[in-house]
Structure formats: C-alpha cells, structure tokens
Write a protein that holds these residues in place. Sequence first.
Motif, mmCIF file in Angstrom:
data_model
loop_
_atom_site.group_PDB
_atom_site.id
_atom_site.type_symbol
_atom_site.label_atom_id
_atom_site.label_comp_id
_atom_site.label_asym_id
_atom_site.label_seq_id
_atom_site.Cartn_x
_atom_site.Cartn_y
_atom_site.Cartn_z
ATOM 1 N N SER A 75 0.785 -1.313 0.009
ATOM 2 C CA SER A 75 0.039 0.040 0.167
ATOM 3 C C SER A 75 0.855 1.135 0.051
ATOM 4 C CB SER A 75 -0.869 -0.098 1.305
ATOM 5 O OG SER A 75 -0.055 0.373 2.268
ATOM 6 N N ASP A 76 0.341 2.282 -0.487
ATOM 7 C CA ASP A 76 0.758 3.812 -0.585
ATOM 8 C C ASP A 76 1.226 4.106 0.800
ATOM 9 O OD1 ASP A 76 0.848 3.692 -3.138
ATOM 10 O OD2 ASP A 76 -0.835 5.335 -3.192
ATOM 11 N N LYS A 77 0.379 3.699 1.795
ATOM 12 C CA LYS A 77 0.759 3.977 3.403
ATOM 13 C C LYS A 77 1.914 3.402 3.547
ATOM 14 C CE LYS A 77 -2.675 4.480 6.784
ATOM 15 N NZ LYS A 77 -3.695 3.980 7.499
ATOM 16 N N THR A 78 2.225 2.105 3.385
ATOM 17 C CA THR A 78 3.343 1.429 3.922
ATOM 18 C C THR A 78 4.777 2.246 3.242
ATOM 19 O OG1 THR A 78 2.113 -0.635 4.046
ATOM 20 C CG2 THR A 78 4.573 -0.840 3.764
ATOM 21 N N TYR A 79 4.458 2.369 1.800
ATOM 22 C CA TYR A 79 5.546 3.279 1.094
ATOM 23 C C TYR A 79 5.785 4.498 1.950
ATOM 24 C CZ TYR A 79 6.084 -0.120 -2.507
ATOM 25 O OH TYR A 79 6.449 -1.230 -3.462
ATOM 26 N N ASP A 80 4.715 5.161 2.344
ATOM 27 C CA ASP A 80 5.025 6.398 3.197
ATOM 28 C C ASP A 80 5.802 6.263 4.288
ATOM 29 O OD1 ASP A 80 3.636 7.869 0.889
ATOM 30 O OD2 ASP A 80 1.766 7.946 2.348
ATOM 31 N N ARG A 81 5.416 5.297 5.289
ATOM 32 C CA ARG A 81 6.124 4.931 6.357
ATOM 33 C C ARG A 81 7.612 4.838 6.100
ATOM 34 N NH1 ARG A 81 1.538 2.054 8.160
ATOM 35 N NH2 ARG A 81 2.372 0.215 7.357
ATOM 36 N N ASN A 90 7.539 -1.907 8.170
ATOM 37 C CA ASN A 90 6.325 -3.068 7.977
ATOM 38 C C ASN A 90 6.754 -4.100 7.731
ATOM 39 O OD1 ASN A 90 4.141 -4.169 7.887
ATOM 40 N ND2 ASN A 90 3.040 -2.723 6.161
ATOM 41 N N PRO A 91 6.862 -5.093 9.416
ATOM 42 C CA PRO A 91 7.293 -6.413 9.170
ATOM 43 C C PRO A 91 6.382 -7.349 8.213
ATOM 44 C CG PRO A 91 7.567 -5.413 11.322
ATOM 45 C CD PRO A 91 6.841 -4.416 10.471
ATOM 46 N N MET A 92 5.387 -6.904 7.916
ATOM 47 C CA MET A 92 4.690 -7.681 7.223
ATOM 48 C C MET A 92 5.053 -7.749 5.583
ATOM 49 S SD MET A 92 2.100 -9.173 8.379
ATOM 50 C CE MET A 92 1.109 -9.593 6.899
#
Length: 152
Positions: free
Chosen positions: A106-112, A138-140
Amino acid sequence: NFPTAKIELIKGGGIPCGHSDKPFAVHNLFKVGDAANMVNPISRAGILEAMEGGRLAAQAALKVILLEQESEKLPYYIGYKNQWDQKYGTNNLRIHKAKSAFNAISDKTYDRATERLIKIPVEKLSLRRIFFATLFSNPMLIWKMRGFFSIS
C-alpha cells in the motif's frame, strides 16, 4: 508558458522486468534491454544486464548475418537467449516473481518507509540500508516479499 496547451495523453507503466518464454531474436531482429525485459528495478535499472544483452546479441548477429536460412540462424538465436538467461535469468525470474508483491504494498506502507529513509544521511544510503529501513517500517513486508527469495 503555454496557456492554450492541454494534456492529451498520460502514459506510464511498470518496469518491464521479468521472464519471458518468447525468443529474443528472430529474422535478424534482436531484442535487448527493456524490449527483452533485461531490467533490474532493484538496482542499476538494468544497465549492466542490457549492456551484456547487447554484447551477446552482437556476437550472435555477427554469426547469423551471412546465413540465409532461418533454420540455420535458430541455434544462434536460442544460444543468445540461453547465454543471457544463464548469467541473469535466475535473478530476473526472482525479481519478476517479487513484482506482484511490490505492487500489492500500500501507499501508506511506502509512506512509512519513506519517513524512515529520510532520516538516513545521504552519504550512508546503500541498497542494504534502504531494504532494511523499508522492511522495518512494516514487518508484514517479509511475507509479501517471499517470492523475492525463492525461485521455485
């Protein structure tokens, strides 16, 4: 600067990395670089892979240029693809399999991940640091990227 200009078309797409069963050459035409999916989006963008593909294609082209029958040329076409696959095929297949995992992030993961990366001084950035900073954001991602680590 151009007040009457208008956008007529926006085009984009994924990086053409991956594995193809299609030939790299036929009828004296040789695919190399992006056209042959000789791309590595993880590092260097495929410059080395494409240059090696160009070298191998040139060698094969020199052998087929004076041959008249396509059946005589076929072993050189196949040899060109086999040589490239032998050198880069396993890694290219691994990247191809991981591509769907990267697309599912997700874009949210890339943002983090980006928030972590901007804290690393530019002079200390390396592929390894980028990879682990992204992973730790994001360890997932370990689960999503499992295709990157296996080729079976």
